[in-house]
Write an enzyme that holds these catalytic residues in place. Structure first.
Site, PDB file in Angstrom:
ATOM      1  N   ASP A 120       0.026   5.692  -1.250  1.00  0.00           N
ATOM      2  CA  ASP A 120      -1.379   6.746  -0.670  1.00  0.00           C
ATOM      3  C   ASP A 120      -2.090   6.699  -0.467  1.00  0.00           C
ATOM      4  O   ASP A 120      -3.113   5.755  -0.829  1.00  0.00           O
ATOM      5  CB  ASP A 120      -1.067   7.788  -1.742  1.00  0.00           C
ATOM      6  CG  ASP A 120       0.382   7.993  -2.782  1.00  0.00           C
ATOM      7  OD1 ASP A 120       1.617   7.636  -1.678  1.00  0.00           O
ATOM      8  OD2 ASP A 120       0.388   9.239  -3.800  1.00  0.00           O
ATOM      9  N   TRP A 158       6.611  -1.739  -4.736  1.00  0.00           N
ATOM     10  CA  TRP A 158       5.482  -1.244  -5.057  1.00  0.00           C
ATOM     11  C   TRP A 158       5.290  -1.734  -6.900  1.00  0.00           C
ATOM     12  O   TRP A 158       6.766  -2.066  -7.376  1.00  0.00           O
ATOM     13  CB  TRP A 158       6.533   0.454  -5.277  1.00  0.00           C
ATOM     14  CG  TRP A 158       5.678   0.827  -6.571  1.00  0.00           C
ATOM     15  CD1 TRP A 158       4.153   1.924  -5.865  1.00  0.00           C
ATOM     16  CD2 TRP A 158       5.561   1.689  -7.631  1.00  0.00           C
ATOM     17  NE1 TRP A 158       4.052   2.992  -6.784  1.00  0.00           N
ATOM     18  CE2 TRP A 158       5.168   2.864  -7.833  1.00  0.00           C
ATOM     19  CE3 TRP A 158       7.073   0.771  -8.855  1.00  0.00           C
ATOM     20  CZ2 TRP A 158       4.586   3.412  -9.211  1.00  0.00           C
ATOM     21  CZ3 TRP A 158       6.088   2.114  -9.693  1.00  0.00           C
ATOM     22  CH2 TRP A 158       5.505   3.220  -9.849  1.00  0.00           C
ATOM     23  N   MET A 186       0.803  -1.244  -0.107  1.00  0.00           N
ATOM     24  CA  MET A 186       0.168  -0.068  -0.037  1.00  0.00           C
ATOM     25  C   MET A 186       1.074   1.566  -0.171  1.00  0.00           C
ATOM     26  O   MET A 186       2.277   1.201   0.639  1.00  0.00           O
ATOM     27  CB  MET A 186      -0.802  -0.424   1.287  1.00  0.00           C
ATOM     28  CG  MET A 186      -1.420   1.493   1.536  1.00  0.00           C
ATOM     29  SD  MET A 186      -1.854   1.868   3.356  1.00  0.00           S
ATOM     30  CE  MET A 186      -3.839   1.336   2.972  1.00  0.00           C
ATOM     31  N   PHE A 192      -2.556   5.660 -11.436  1.00  0.00           N
ATOM     32  CA  PHE A 192      -1.438   6.649 -10.260  1.00  0.00           C
ATOM     33  C   PHE A 192      -3.208   7.539  -9.244  1.00  0.00           C
ATOM     34  O   PHE A 192      -4.245   7.309  -9.286  1.00  0.00           O
ATOM     35  CB  PHE A 192      -0.468   7.580 -10.220  1.00  0.00           C
ATOM     36  CG  PHE A 192       0.399   6.462 -11.402  1.00  0.00           C
ATOM     37  CD1 PHE A 192       0.793   5.084 -10.887  1.00  0.00           C
ATOM     38  CD2 PHE A 192       1.747   7.295 -11.033  1.00  0.00           C
ATOM     39  CE1 PHE A 192       1.547   4.602 -11.327  1.00  0.00           C
ATOM     40  CE2 PHE A 192       2.849   6.785 -11.662  1.00  0.00           C
ATOM     41  CZ  PHE A 192       3.269   5.584 -11.158  1.00  0.00           C
TER      42      PHE A 192
HETATM   43  C1  FRU Z   1       2.858   9.889  -4.012  1.00  0.00           C
HETATM   44  C2  FRU Z   1       3.757   9.001  -5.829  1.00  0.00           C
HETATM   45  C3  FRU Z   1       2.119  10.333  -6.338  1.00  0.00           C
HETATM   46  C4  FRU Z   1       2.358   8.749  -7.240  1.00  0.00           C
HETATM   47  C5  FRU Z   1       1.790   7.464  -7.214  1.00  0.00           C
HETATM   48  C6  FRU Z   1       2.420   6.128  -6.960  1.00  0.00           C
HETATM   49  O1  FRU Z   1       3.145   8.955  -3.204  1.00  0.00           O
HETATM   50  O2  FRU Z   1       4.083   8.822  -6.059  1.00  0.00           O
HETATM   51  O3  FRU Z   1       2.691  10.887  -7.107  1.00  0.00           O
HETATM   52  O4  FRU Z   1       0.782   8.799  -8.070  1.00  0.00           O
HETATM   53  O5  FRU Z   1       2.869   7.647  -5.614  1.00  0.00           O
HETATM   54  O6  FRU Z   1       2.587   5.178  -6.839  1.00  0.00           O
END
Ligand code: FRU
Length: 491
Positions: free
Chosen positions: A39, A63, A37, A98
Protein backbone atom coordinates in the site's frame (compact mmCIF):
# COMPACT_ATOMS: atom_id res chain seq x y z
CA UNK A 1 16.89 1.03 18.79
CA UNK A 2 14.81 2.46 15.92
CA UNK A 3 17.93 4.01 14.35
CA UNK A 4 19.77 0.68 14.45
CA UNK A 5 16.85 -1.17 12.84
CA UNK A 6 16.56 1.48 10.12
CA UNK A 7 20.28 1.26 9.40
CA UNK A 8 20.05 -2.46 9.04
CA UNK A 9 17.04 -2.20 6.73
CA UNK A 10 18.70 0.44 4.52
CA UNK A 11 21.83 -1.69 4.32
CA UNK A 12 19.76 -4.69 3.24
CA UNK A 13 18.49 -2.65 0.29
CA UNK A 14 21.99 -1.44 -0.64
CA UNK A 15 23.23 -5.01 -0.54
CA UNK A 16 20.49 -6.26 -2.86
CA UNK A 17 20.74 -3.49 -5.46
CA UNK A 18 23.67 -4.89 -7.50
CA UNK A 19 21.75 -8.15 -8.02
CA UNK A 20 18.51 -6.46 -9.11
CA UNK A 21 17.19 -7.27 -12.58
CA UNK A 22 15.71 -4.35 -14.50
CA UNK A 23 13.73 -5.91 -17.36
CA UNK A 24 10.42 -5.20 -15.63
CA UNK A 25 11.52 -2.05 -13.75
CA UNK A 26 9.14 0.82 -14.37
CA UNK A 27 10.49 3.86 -16.16
CA UNK A 28 8.14 6.36 -14.52
CA UNK A 29 6.15 4.57 -11.80
CA UNK A 30 7.27 4.37 -8.20
CA UNK A 31 8.56 0.96 -7.18
CA UNK A 32 10.75 -0.05 -4.24
CA UNK A 33 14.50 0.05 -4.97
CA UNK A 34 14.56 -3.61 -3.86
CA UNK A 35 12.36 -5.92 -1.80
CA UNK A 36 8.60 -5.90 -1.45
CA UNK A 37 6.07 -3.03 -1.71
CA UNK A 38 2.33 -2.86 -1.00
CA UNK A 39 0.00 0.00 0.00
CA UNK A 40 0.81 3.68 -0.47
CA UNK A 41 0.97 5.34 2.97
CA UNK A 42 1.30 8.83 4.38
CA UNK A 43 0.66 10.82 1.20
CA UNK A 44 1.41 14.40 2.13
CA UNK A 45 2.69 17.75 0.87
CA UNK A 46 5.40 19.05 3.20
CA UNK A 47 7.56 22.16 2.69
CA UNK A 48 7.04 22.35 -1.04
CA UNK A 49 7.38 18.64 -1.81
CA UNK A 50 5.11 15.61 -2.18
CA UNK A 51 6.04 12.72 0.11
CA UNK A 52 4.90 9.20 -0.57
CA UNK A 53 5.51 6.39 1.89
CA UNK A 54 4.64 2.76 1.28
CA UNK A 55 4.38 -0.63 2.95
CA UNK A 56 7.77 -2.17 2.44
CA UNK A 57 9.69 -5.30 3.29
CA UNK A 58 13.35 -4.56 2.64
CA UNK A 59 14.62 -8.03 3.54
CA UNK A 60 12.81 -10.09 0.93
CA UNK A 61 10.46 -9.98 -2.03
CA UNK A 62 7.62 -11.30 0.12
CA UNK A 63 5.35 -9.58 2.58
CA UNK A 64 6.94 -9.62 6.05
CA UNK A 65 7.37 -7.29 9.03
CA UNK A 66 6.25 -4.05 7.45
CA UNK A 67 8.51 -1.00 7.22
CA UNK A 68 7.61 2.35 5.67
CA UNK A 69 9.56 3.04 2.48
CA UNK A 70 9.82 6.70 1.49
CA UNK A 71 10.19 8.86 -1.63
CA UNK A 72 9.59 12.51 -2.43
CA UNK A 73 9.04 14.72 -5.45
CA UNK A 74 8.54 18.39 -6.16
CA UNK A 75 6.64 17.82 -9.43
CA UNK A 76 4.89 14.39 -9.20
CA UNK A 77 7.15 13.19 -12.03
CA UNK A 78 10.71 12.99 -10.74
CA UNK A 79 11.01 11.03 -7.49
CA UNK A 80 13.87 10.68 -5.10
CA UNK A 81 14.12 7.58 -2.94
CA UNK A 82 14.84 8.41 0.70
CA UNK A 83 15.98 6.23 3.59
CA UNK A 84 13.33 3.95 5.08
CA UNK A 85 11.21 6.00 7.49
CA UNK A 86 9.81 3.44 9.93
CA UNK A 87 11.02 0.03 11.04
CA UNK A 88 9.03 -2.31 13.31
CA UNK A 89 10.57 -3.66 16.48
CA UNK A 90 9.12 -1.85 19.51
CA UNK A 91 6.75 -3.74 21.76
CA UNK A 92 3.68 -2.03 20.22
CA UNK A 93 4.71 -2.47 16.55
CA UNK A 94 6.93 -5.51 16.92
CA UNK A 95 5.57 -7.34 13.88
CA UNK A 96 4.83 -4.44 11.56
CA UNK A 97 4.29 -0.74 10.99
CA UNK A 98 1.08 -1.19 9.02
CA UNK A 99 -0.64 1.33 6.76
CA UNK A 100 -1.54 4.86 7.78
CA UNK A 101 -1.40 8.49 6.83
CA UNK A 102 0.56 11.71 7.39
CA UNK A 103 -0.27 15.29 8.33
CA UNK A 104 1.67 18.48 8.85
CA UNK A 105 1.23 20.35 12.15
CA UNK A 106 3.38 23.22 13.43
CA UNK A 107 5.78 22.66 10.54
CA UNK A 108 6.42 19.06 11.64
CA UNK A 109 5.58 15.98 9.63
CA UNK A 110 3.51 13.44 11.59
CA UNK A 111 2.95 9.80 10.61
CA UNK A 112 0.00 7.93 12.06
CA UNK A 113 0.16 4.18 11.51
CA UNK A 114 -1.00 0.85 12.90
CA UNK A 115 1.35 -1.08 15.16
CA UNK A 116 0.82 -4.78 14.59
CA UNK A 117 1.69 -7.76 16.80
CA UNK A 118 0.99 -11.43 16.32
CA UNK A 119 -0.17 -12.82 19.64
CA UNK A 120 -0.08 -16.40 18.36
CA UNK A 121 1.78 -17.87 15.43
CA UNK A 122 3.00 -15.33 12.86
CA UNK A 123 0.37 -15.15 10.14
CA UNK A 124 -2.49 -16.28 12.40
CA UNK A 125 -5.00 -13.51 11.72
CA UNK A 126 -7.33 -14.67 14.48
CA UNK A 127 -4.90 -13.82 17.26
CA UNK A 128 -3.49 -10.34 16.78
CA UNK A 129 -3.20 -6.98 18.51
CA UNK A 130 -3.39 -3.69 16.62
CA UNK A 131 -2.83 -0.18 18.02
CA UNK A 132 -2.62 3.25 16.40
CA UNK A 133 0.77 4.92 16.70
CA UNK A 134 2.35 8.32 16.12
CA UNK A 135 5.79 9.30 14.81
CA UNK A 136 7.13 12.68 13.76
CA UNK A 137 9.95 14.43 11.96
CA UNK A 138 11.28 17.96 11.85
CA UNK A 139 13.18 17.51 8.57
CA UNK A 140 10.92 15.12 6.66
CA UNK A 141 13.74 12.56 6.57
CA UNK A 142 14.21 10.95 9.96
CA UNK A 143 11.32 10.03 12.20
CA UNK A 144 11.01 9.57 15.97
CA UNK A 145 8.37 7.23 17.26
CA UNK A 146 6.02 8.43 19.99
CA UNK A 147 4.32 5.08 20.62
CA UNK A 148 0.62 4.20 20.62
CA UNK A 149 -1.99 6.97 20.83
CA UNK A 150 -4.96 4.57 20.64
CA UNK A 151 -4.17 1.43 22.59
CA UNK A 152 -7.27 -0.66 22.09
CA UNK A 153 -10.28 -1.01 19.84
CA UNK A 154 -13.56 0.33 21.31
CA UNK A 155 -14.95 -3.20 21.52
CA UNK A 156 -13.09 -6.37 22.53
CA UNK A 157 -14.74 -8.20 19.62
CA UNK A 158 -12.82 -5.94 17.23
CA UNK A 159 -9.49 -7.58 16.49
CA UNK A 160 -8.76 -6.02 13.13
CA UNK A 161 -8.57 -2.28 13.61
CA UNK A 162 -6.19 -0.43 11.37
CA UNK A 163 -5.05 1.95 8.62
CA UNK A 164 -5.66 5.36 10.29
CA UNK A 165 -6.44 8.19 7.91
CA UNK A 166 -6.13 11.56 9.65
CA UNK A 167 -7.34 14.89 8.34
CA UNK A 168 -8.27 18.33 9.63
CA UNK A 169 -11.96 19.24 9.86
CA UNK A 170 -13.02 22.56 11.27
CA UNK A 171 -9.98 23.01 13.47
CA UNK A 172 -9.82 19.45 14.82
CA UNK A 173 -8.05 16.28 13.77
CA UNK A 174 -10.31 13.45 12.67
CA UNK A 175 -9.25 9.85 12.20
CA UNK A 176 -10.99 7.15 10.15
CA UNK A 177 -10.16 3.50 10.84
CA UNK A 178 -11.19 0.29 9.13
CA UNK A 179 -12.38 -2.42 11.50
CA UNK A 180 -13.82 -5.91 11.64
CA UNK A 181 -16.38 -6.47 14.35
CA UNK A 182 -17.04 -10.19 14.57
CA UNK A 183 -17.50 -10.86 10.88
CA UNK A 184 -18.90 -7.46 9.89
CA UNK A 185 -16.95 -4.46 8.59
CA UNK A 186 -17.02 -1.04 10.24
CA UNK A 187 -15.78 2.47 9.67
CA UNK A 188 -14.75 3.97 13.04
CA UNK A 189 -14.05 7.64 13.77
CA UNK A 190 -11.95 9.40 16.41
CA UNK A 191 -11.26 13.06 17.09
CA UNK A 192 -8.33 14.94 18.64
CA UNK A 193 -7.00 18.43 19.31
CA UNK A 194 -3.31 17.53 19.32
CA UNK A 195 -2.79 14.16 17.51
CA UNK A 196 -1.76 12.57 20.85
CA UNK A 197 -5.12 12.32 22.66
CA UNK A 198 -8.03 10.82 20.79
CA UNK A 199 -11.74 10.56 21.65
CA UNK A 200 -13.83 7.81 20.12
CA UNK A 201 -16.67 9.35 18.14
CA UNK A 202 -18.38 6.13 17.14
CA UNK A 203 -19.06 3.84 14.25
CA UNK A 204 -19.62 6.07 11.23
CA UNK A 205 -20.89 3.24 9.07
CA UNK A 206 -21.71 -0.38 9.80
CA UNK A 207 -21.58 -3.01 7.06
CA UNK A 208 -23.05 -6.52 6.86
CA UNK A 209 -20.89 -9.51 5.97
CA UNK A 210 -23.11 -10.73 3.12
CA UNK A 211 -23.39 -7.45 1.23
CA UNK A 212 -20.31 -5.50 2.32
CA UNK A 213 -17.53 -8.01 2.97
CA UNK A 214 -15.92 -8.72 6.33
CA UNK A 215 -13.33 -5.93 6.62
CA UNK A 216 -12.83 -2.44 5.19
CA UNK A 217 -9.11 -1.83 4.77
CA UNK A 218 -7.44 1.51 4.10
CA UNK A 219 -10.37 3.90 4.54
CA UNK A 220 -10.16 7.46 3.29
CA UNK A 221 -12.86 10.10 3.83
CA UNK A 222 -12.76 13.40 2.01
CA UNK A 223 -14.94 16.10 0.64
CA UNK A 224 -15.12 16.44 -3.14
CA UNK A 225 -17.26 18.94 -5.01
CA UNK A 226 -19.85 19.18 -2.23
CA UNK A 227 -20.08 15.47 -1.31
CA UNK A 228 -18.18 13.29 1.14
CA UNK A 229 -16.47 10.32 -0.42
CA UNK A 230 -15.77 7.16 1.55
CA UNK A 231 -12.98 5.38 -0.32
CA UNK A 232 -11.96 1.96 0.97
CA UNK A 233 -10.72 -1.51 0.19
CA UNK A 234 -13.37 -4.07 1.17
CA UNK A 235 -12.27 -7.65 1.74
CA UNK A 236 -14.67 -10.48 1.11
CA UNK A 237 -16.99 -9.21 -1.66
CA UNK A 238 -18.17 -12.02 -3.88
CA UNK A 239 -17.83 -11.89 -7.68
CA UNK A 240 -21.09 -11.01 -9.34
CA UNK A 241 -21.57 -10.74 -13.09
CA UNK A 242 -18.54 -8.86 -14.37
CA UNK A 243 -17.79 -7.25 -10.99
CA UNK A 244 -15.48 -8.06 -8.12
CA UNK A 245 -13.21 -10.57 -9.83
CA UNK A 246 -10.06 -9.49 -8.03
CA UNK A 247 -9.23 -11.14 -4.72
CA UNK A 248 -10.16 -7.86 -3.03
CA UNK A 249 -11.65 -4.68 -4.46
CA UNK A 250 -10.99 -0.97 -4.20
CA UNK A 251 -14.34 0.76 -3.85
CA UNK A 252 -16.10 3.96 -2.88
CA UNK A 253 -19.48 5.41 -2.07
CA UNK A 254 -20.72 8.97 -1.81
CA UNK A 255 -22.49 10.34 1.23
CA UNK A 256 -22.49 13.03 3.89
CA UNK A 257 -20.43 12.99 7.06
CA UNK A 258 -22.12 14.94 9.83
CA UNK A 259 -20.44 16.73 12.73
CA UNK A 260 -21.27 13.89 15.11
CA UNK A 261 -19.34 11.52 12.90
CA UNK A 262 -22.15 9.62 11.15
CA UNK A 263 -21.76 8.86 7.49
CA UNK A 264 -25.04 8.65 5.60
CA UNK A 265 -24.72 7.05 2.22
CA UNK A 266 -26.47 8.57 -0.67
CA UNK A 267 -24.88 6.56 -3.46
CA UNK A 268 -24.26 2.97 -4.49
CA UNK A 269 -21.01 1.11 -4.01
CA UNK A 270 -18.71 1.46 -7.03
CA UNK A 271 -15.44 -0.17 -7.99
CA UNK A 272 -12.76 2.46 -8.35
CA UNK A 273 -10.72 0.82 -11.11
CA UNK A 274 -11.60 -2.12 -13.32
CA UNK A 275 -8.21 -3.70 -13.98
CA UNK A 276 -6.54 -6.63 -12.26
CA UNK A 277 -4.22 -4.66 -10.00
CA UNK A 278 -5.47 -1.73 -7.99
CA UNK A 279 -5.78 -1.70 -4.24
CA UNK A 280 -5.44 0.29 -1.03
CA UNK A 281 -5.81 3.68 -2.76
CA UNK A 282 -5.24 6.81 -0.68
CA UNK A 283 -5.51 10.50 -1.45
CA UNK A 284 -3.96 13.82 -0.56
CA UNK A 285 -5.12 17.36 -0.97
CA UNK A 286 -2.60 19.24 -3.13
CA UNK A 287 -1.88 22.89 -2.31
CA UNK A 288 -3.88 23.96 -5.39
CA UNK A 289 -6.99 22.13 -4.14
CA UNK A 290 -6.74 19.03 -6.32
CA UNK A 291 -7.51 15.68 -4.73
CA UNK A 292 -4.72 13.30 -5.87
CA UNK A 293 -4.87 9.54 -5.57
CA UNK A 294 -2.34 6.71 -5.65
CA UNK A 295 -3.00 2.99 -5.35
CA UNK A 296 -0.90 -0.12 -5.01
CA UNK A 297 -0.84 -1.39 -8.59
CA UNK A 298 -0.93 -5.05 -7.61
CA UNK A 299 -3.23 -7.36 -5.75
CA UNK A 300 -2.73 -9.86 -2.96
CA UNK A 301 -1.88 -13.26 -4.49
CA UNK A 302 -1.19 -11.77 -7.95
CA UNK A 303 1.72 -13.36 -9.77
CA UNK A 304 4.80 -11.13 -9.39
CA UNK A 305 7.49 -12.33 -11.80
CA UNK A 306 9.81 -9.47 -10.81
CA UNK A 307 10.33 -11.26 -7.50
CA UNK A 308 12.96 -13.27 -9.37
CA UNK A 309 14.67 -9.90 -9.99
CA UNK A 310 14.77 -8.97 -6.29
CA UNK A 311 11.98 -6.41 -6.25
CA UNK A 312 8.19 -6.32 -6.58
CA UNK A 313 5.26 -3.96 -6.29
CA UNK A 314 4.57 -0.57 -7.87
CA UNK A 315 2.28 2.37 -7.28
CA UNK A 316 -0.21 3.59 -9.87
CA UNK A 317 0.29 6.93 -11.56
CA UNK A 318 -0.96 9.84 -9.46
CA UNK A 319 -4.54 10.62 -10.53
CA UNK A 320 -6.70 13.71 -10.16
CA UNK A 321 -10.16 13.03 -8.78
CA UNK A 322 -13.37 14.77 -9.67
CA UNK A 323 -17.02 13.95 -9.05
CA UNK A 324 -19.72 13.37 -11.64
CA UNK A 325 -23.00 12.67 -9.89
CA UNK A 326 -22.40 9.71 -7.64
CA UNK A 327 -19.36 8.51 -9.61
CA UNK A 328 -15.72 9.48 -9.38
CA UNK A 329 -13.60 10.35 -12.37
CA UNK A 330 -9.85 9.73 -12.35
CA UNK A 331 -7.53 11.49 -14.78
CA UNK A 332 -3.76 11.15 -14.84
CA UNK A 333 -2.17 14.08 -12.97
CA UNK A 334 -1.60 16.88 -15.48
CA UNK A 335 2.07 17.10 -14.46
CA UNK A 336 2.64 13.77 -16.22
CA UNK A 337 2.67 15.54 -19.58
CA UNK A 338 6.26 16.39 -18.68
CA UNK A 339 7.10 12.75 -19.37
CA UNK A 340 6.38 13.14 -23.08
CA UNK A 341 9.30 12.78 -25.50
CA UNK A 342 9.08 11.78 -29.17
CA UNK A 343 5.63 12.41 -30.61
CA UNK A 344 3.77 10.44 -33.29
CA UNK A 345 0.58 11.51 -35.05
CA UNK A 346 -1.07 8.48 -36.60
CA UNK A 347 -3.91 8.06 -39.04
CA UNK A 348 -5.14 4.56 -38.39
CA UNK A 349 -8.54 4.54 -40.11
CA UNK A 350 -10.39 1.33 -40.94
CA UNK A 351 -8.90 -2.08 -40.22
CA UNK A 352 -10.75 -4.93 -41.98
CA UNK A 353 -10.58 -8.47 -40.67
CA UNK A 354 -6.85 -8.21 -40.15
CA UNK A 355 -4.18 -6.73 -37.97
CA UNK A 356 -1.52 -4.24 -38.96
CA UNK A 357 1.49 -2.84 -37.24
CA UNK A 358 1.43 0.85 -36.36
CA UNK A 359 4.34 3.24 -36.77
CA UNK A 360 5.10 3.32 -33.12
CA UNK A 361 7.05 1.12 -30.80
CA UNK A 362 8.11 1.11 -27.24
CA UNK A 363 7.79 -0.16 -23.71
CA UNK A 364 7.11 3.32 -22.29
CA UNK A 365 4.29 4.92 -24.25
CA UNK A 366 1.30 7.17 -23.89
CA UNK A 367 -1.34 6.65 -26.59
CA UNK A 368 -4.50 8.67 -27.22
CA UNK A 369 -6.98 7.10 -29.57
CA UNK A 370 -10.70 6.83 -30.34
CA UNK A 371 -12.64 3.73 -31.23
CA UNK A 372 -15.41 4.72 -33.61
CA UNK A 373 -18.21 2.31 -32.71
CA UNK A 374 -20.79 3.88 -35.01
CA UNK A 375 -18.63 3.38 -38.11
CA UNK A 376 -17.53 -0.16 -37.26
CA UNK A 377 -19.12 -3.55 -37.83
CA UNK A 378 -16.34 -5.83 -36.60
CA UNK A 379 -17.15 -8.34 -33.86
CA UNK A 380 -14.21 -6.95 -31.98
CA UNK A 381 -11.56 -4.36 -32.74
CA UNK A 382 -8.89 -2.36 -31.03
CA UNK A 383 -5.19 -2.46 -30.20
CA UNK A 384 -2.62 -5.13 -29.50
CA UNK A 385 0.10 -3.66 -27.29
CA UNK A 386 3.56 -4.79 -26.23
CA UNK A 387 3.54 -7.30 -29.13
CA UNK A 388 6.48 -9.60 -29.77
CA UNK A 389 7.67 -10.05 -33.38
CA UNK A 390 6.37 -13.63 -33.51
CA UNK A 391 2.98 -12.46 -32.25
CA UNK A 392 3.01 -14.79 -29.26
CA UNK A 393 3.08 -12.01 -26.74
CA UNK A 394 0.51 -9.25 -26.78
CA UNK A 395 -1.84 -7.35 -24.49
CA UNK A 396 -5.21 -6.72 -26.10
CA UNK A 397 -7.48 -3.74 -25.56
CA UNK A 398 -10.60 -3.96 -27.69
CA UNK A 399 -14.29 -3.29 -28.05
CA UNK A 400 -16.36 -6.48 -28.07
CA UNK A 401 -19.46 -5.58 -30.10
CA UNK A 402 -21.52 -8.60 -29.05
CA UNK A 403 -20.93 -8.20 -25.34
CA UNK A 404 -20.77 -4.40 -25.73
CA UNK A 405 -17.77 -4.23 -23.47
CA UNK A 406 -14.34 -2.69 -23.58
CA UNK A 407 -11.97 -5.54 -22.77
CA UNK A 408 -8.42 -5.62 -21.42
CA UNK A 409 -7.04 -9.07 -22.14
CA UNK A 410 -3.72 -10.15 -20.65
CA UNK A 411 -3.99 -13.79 -21.60
CA UNK A 412 -0.72 -13.40 -23.57
CA UNK A 413 0.87 -10.51 -21.71
CA UNK A 414 4.09 -12.29 -20.82
CA UNK A 415 5.30 -13.98 -17.67
CA UNK A 416 2.89 -15.13 -15.00
CA UNK A 417 -0.29 -13.19 -15.59
CA UNK A 418 -3.55 -14.05 -17.36
CA UNK A 419 -7.25 -13.20 -17.45
CA UNK A 420 -9.50 -10.45 -18.75
CA UNK A 421 -11.21 -7.44 -17.21
CA UNK A 422 -13.82 -5.26 -18.90
CA UNK A 423 -16.28 -2.42 -18.55
CA UNK A 424 -19.76 -1.99 -20.01
CA UNK A 425 -20.32 0.22 -23.05
CA UNK A 426 -23.88 1.51 -23.28
CA UNK A 427 -25.95 0.97 -26.43
CA UNK A 428 -26.14 4.70 -27.03
CA UNK A 429 -22.38 5.20 -26.98
CA UNK A 430 -20.94 5.85 -30.45
CA UNK A 431 -17.28 6.22 -29.60
CA UNK A 432 -14.78 5.33 -26.88
CA UNK A 433 -11.90 7.69 -26.09
CA UNK A 434 -8.82 5.93 -24.77
CA UNK A 435 -5.73 7.26 -23.07
CA UNK A 436 -3.23 4.49 -22.42
CA UNK A 437 -0.05 4.52 -20.33
CA UNK A 438 2.37 1.66 -20.87
CA UNK A 439 5.38 1.10 -18.67
CA UNK A 440 7.72 -1.91 -18.65
CA UNK A 441 5.38 -3.96 -16.49
CA UNK A 442 2.07 -2.14 -16.41
CA UNK A 443 -0.83 -0.80 -18.42
CA UNK A 444 -3.23 1.91 -17.23
CA UNK A 445 -6.16 2.71 -19.49
CA UNK A 446 -8.23 5.85 -18.90
CA UNK A 447 -11.56 5.63 -20.69
CA UNK A 448 -13.71 8.58 -21.79
CA UNK A 449 -11.75 11.24 -19.99
CA UNK A 450 -11.34 9.26 -16.80
CA UNK A 451 -14.94 8.04 -16.44
CA UNK A 452 -13.44 4.54 -16.05
CA UNK A 453 -9.96 3.13 -15.72
CA UNK A 454 -8.38 -0.30 -16.02
CA UNK A 455 -5.00 -0.85 -14.41
CA UNK A 456 -3.11 -4.13 -14.65
CA UNK A 457 0.41 -5.45 -14.36
CA UNK A 458 1.85 -7.19 -17.44
CA UNK A 459 5.26 -8.81 -17.85
CA UNK A 460 6.17 -8.94 -21.56
CA UNK A 461 9.74 -9.55 -22.71
CA UNK A 462 11.91 -6.47 -23.23
CA UNK A 463 11.71 -6.91 -27.02
CA UNK A 464 7.92 -7.01 -27.20
CA UNK A 465 7.53 -3.44 -28.35
CA UNK A 466 5.18 -3.35 -31.35
CA UNK A 467 1.68 -1.89 -31.43
CA UNK A 468 -0.94 -3.29 -33.80
CA UNK A 469 -4.47 -2.32 -34.73
CA UNK A 470 -6.80 -5.25 -35.35
CA UNK A 471 -10.35 -6.13 -36.27
CA UNK A 472 -12.08 -9.52 -36.25
CA UNK A 473 -14.85 -10.34 -38.73
CA UNK A 474 -15.57 -6.94 -40.18
CA UNK A 475 -14.25 -3.42 -40.13
CA UNK A 476 -13.08 -1.57 -37.06
CA UNK A 477 -12.54 2.14 -37.38
CA UNK A 478 -9.93 3.78 -35.21
CA UNK A 479 -9.84 7.54 -35.12
CA UNK A 480 -6.72 9.61 -35.44
CA UNK A 481 -4.24 8.80 -32.74
CA UNK A 482 -1.43 10.56 -31.01
CA UNK A 483 1.32 8.87 -29.10
CA UNK A 484 4.39 9.80 -27.16
CA UNK A 485 7.41 7.92 -26.06
CA UNK A 486 7.68 8.57 -22.31
CA UNK A 487 10.80 9.41 -20.35
CA UNK A 488 12.68 6.56 -18.77
CA UNK A 489 13.38 7.97 -15.33
CA UNK A 490 14.16 4.54 -13.83
CA UNK A 491 12.43 5.26 -10.58
C1 FRU B 1 -3.94 -3.57 2.80
C2 FRU B 1 -3.32 -4.02 4.10
C3 FRU B 1 -3.65 -3.06 5.23
C4 FRU B 1 -2.52 -3.28 6.19
C5 FRU B 1 -1.36 -3.51 5.26
C6 FRU B 1 -0.33 -4.45 5.78
O1 FRU B 1 -3.32 -4.07 1.66
O2 FRU B 1 -3.72 -5.35 4.42
O3 FRU B 1 -4.93 -3.24 5.80
O4 FRU B 1 -2.31 -2.19 7.03
O5 FRU B 1 -1.90 -4.01 4.05
O6 FRU B 1 0.80 -4.48 4.96
Amino acid sequence: MHAVLLDEANRAIEKTLPARGNDYRPGYHLAPPAGWMNDPNGLVFFRGEYHVFYQHHPYSVHWGPMHWGHAKSSDLVHWEHLPIALAPGDSYDRDGCFSGSAVVAHDRLYLIYTGHTWLGAPGDDSNIHQVQCLASSTDGLSFSKHGPVIEAAPDPQTLHFRDPKVWMREGQWWMALGARHGDDPQLLLYRSDDLYHWDYLGCALQGQREADGYMWECPDLFELDGCDVFLYSPQGLKPSGYDNWNKFQNSYRMGQLDDRGRFSECGKLYELDHGHDFYAAQTLLAPDGRRLLWAWMDMWDSPMPSQAHHWCGALSLPRELSRHGERLRMRPARELQALRREHWALQVGAVESCSHTLQLRGALLEIELELDLAASNAERFGLALRCSEDGREQTLLYFDAMARRLVLDRQHSGAGVSGVRSIAVSLSQTRIALRIFLDRSSIEVFVDDGAYSLSSRIYPGPDSLAVRAFAVNGAGVLGNAQAWELADLQL
